[in-house]
Write an enzyme that holds these catalytic residues in place. Structure first.
Site: not given
Lengths: 336, 151
Positions: A141, A143
């Site tokens: 991810e 993020h």
């Protein structure tokens, strides 16, 4: 082909918390109201008795996915490094948890697992033979506050270019294209002692792409005797990565799936029935993804509810409606 | 998150053992969006009418097992507190609480993580005392409830 729409059941966390929607109701909503098939889950939210769910749970999961003709896209997995409490988990132990999660994802029919931003690449590499064996891709991810053009991304890209593996890639979160603090969190701050003046200063700081310290300085200069709540708004600036949507185009070959993070869908002025999230640049990002030929899933990840749980039930956000609006926007921008 | 909903409002009750009131209990929920590995559960900051009841006088009941101390939970590496299940927090207090409304200040501590952090080694040696915000997950503020003891 083209970009596909899905939902992370994360979006319905509040409905699940209050037991107003069970798993069946969540999946049914995606199929029947949103007219799509993509499902993403948070392992520990959806899977009872993680990491060892019963056969009954697994059978029921498959029955639901079959009944509504759904696709298990990505399962989001975690890395709790203090799990054993008497020592910090080693990279080998982290890989062991990830390997277990990959097998569990395969048992539930998922194509991908999402690893957290903070998972070291060597942990993912240790799990690679399992990912290959079970045919489950791992996506790291990306993020906020990590940027889309930073080291987290480049180390994955370099590794994939070197090895040509299909089983490691990226799960960008749309929050990296956030350019303003989200409105529900600002409203929360104002109910908890922050002033509207401080909120306006912080929004201005974001549009000027200031950093946290600079935003703090702007609050100190702009407000007489700012409260702690006023000053803590500067952290909102820290959470923005100010990424450029155009930068995602060249990353398309590495993308496993995308988290469609959003906080609040409001009607676009002069366009009844059309919605936008005023804090995240979806339009330019989806345009860049289309240009890059992305054909994977963007899975809605609604996160505005958590800032509206400090009062009575009557003030809770409507997760179902928010996700419906999000899909109006996605379908329109994708050009379905 | 779930600030106002971490304690079930009608769950505060005294605990009776062998005809004696030995404490009180309340139904609690996870202050996060996912279930939790039980070993990470590090106790509660709970202050009732101005008195703090530390982790050492707390027990936690979940998964149909008898209430366990937080020392006992530390080794439950693979047992899960499912996201939508309510647990029961037991607090030892001779005589329990008086009937009526009580002011409860509350924060959960669960040492879950998104990866390695600078505090890891310290938290192995000295787990944070609940209430500091450490391990408080997505609800880092102490929440105040007014709750009536029903029985």
């Amino acid at each position: 082909m083209g970009i596909k729409r899905g939902v992370s059941l994360y979006s319905y966390q509040q409905e699940q918390f209050f037991k107003r929607m069970d798993l069946r109701a969540q999946i049914k909503e995606v199929r029947e109201s949103l007219n799509t098939d993509g499902i993403e889950i948070i392992d520990q939210q959806t899977i009872r008795d993680y990491p060892n769910p019963s056969d009954e749970f697994v059978d029921n999961w498959h029955a639901l996915m079959d009944e509504f003709n759904m696709k298990a896209v990505t399962m989001d997995v975690y890395m709790d490094v203090l799990q054993f409490r008497d020592h910090v988990m080693t990279h080998d132990e982290c890989a062991e948890r990830l390997i277990g999660d990959i097998k569990l994802a395969a048992r539930l029919g998922f194509e991908n697992v999402r690893c957290l931003s903070a998972v070291p690449l060597d942990v993912m590499i240790k799990a690679l033979p399992t990912a290959e064996k079970y045919n489950v891709r791992m996506g790291k991810e990306i993020h906020a506050p990590n940027p889309i053009d930073g080291k987290l991304v480049s180390e994955i890209v370099e590794y994939v270019d070197k090895t040509n593996t299909k089983f490691i890639g990226l799960v960008p979160d749309m929050g990296v294209f956030q350019f303003l603090p989200n409105n529900p969190s600002l409203e929360w701050s104002m109910r908890h002692g922050a002033s509207r003046e401080a909120v306006e200063i912080v929004k201005k700081a974001c549009l000027m792409k200031k950093n946290e310290d600079e935003a703090r300085q702007m609050i100190l200069e702009g407000i007489q005797n700012p409260t702690d709540a006023d000053l803590s708004l500067a952290f909102q600036v820290h959470m923005l990565s100010y990424s450029n949507p155009a930068d995602i185009e060249k990353l398309v070959p590495y993308i496993v799936s995308i988290h469609g993070k959003f906080y609040e869908m409001t009607e676009i002025e002069g366009k009844p029935g059309q919605y936008e999230d005023k804090s995240i640049n979806y339009a330019d990002t989806i345009a860049a993804l289309k240009k890059g030929g992305f054909e994977g899933y963007i899975n809605s990840e609604y996160e505005g509810q958590r800032y509206q749980q400090d009062r009575g039930m009557e003030y809770l956000a409507d997760e179902v409606e928010e996700v419906r609006r999000h899909h109006e926007m996605l379908a329109r921008l994708i050009g379905e | 998150m779930f600030d106002n909903f971490l304690i079930r409002k009608d769950s505060l009750k005294n605990v009776v053992e062998d005809g004696k009131v030995v404490g009180f209990k309340l139904g609690v929920r996870i202050a996060d969006y996912r279930g939790q590995i039980l070993s990470l559960h590090n106790g509660y900051y709970i202050k009732v009418d101005g008195v703090v009841y530390p982790r050492e006088v707390q027990k936690f009941e979940i998964n149909g097992k008898p209430p366990r101390t937080f020392e006992e939970l530390k080794t439950c590496y693979y047992e899960h507190w499912n996201y939508d299940d309510e647990g029961t927090l037991y607090v030892e207090k001779e005589g329990g609480l008086e009937p009526g409304v009580h002011i409860i200040e509350f924060q959960q501590s669960i040492l879950n993580a998104y990866g390695y952090r600078p505090t890891d080694e310290e938290w192995v040696k000295n787990p944070p005392v609940p209430g500091s915000g450490a391990g408080a997950g997505k609800t880092s503020n102490i929440v105040t409830y007014e709750i009536e003891l029903t029985e």
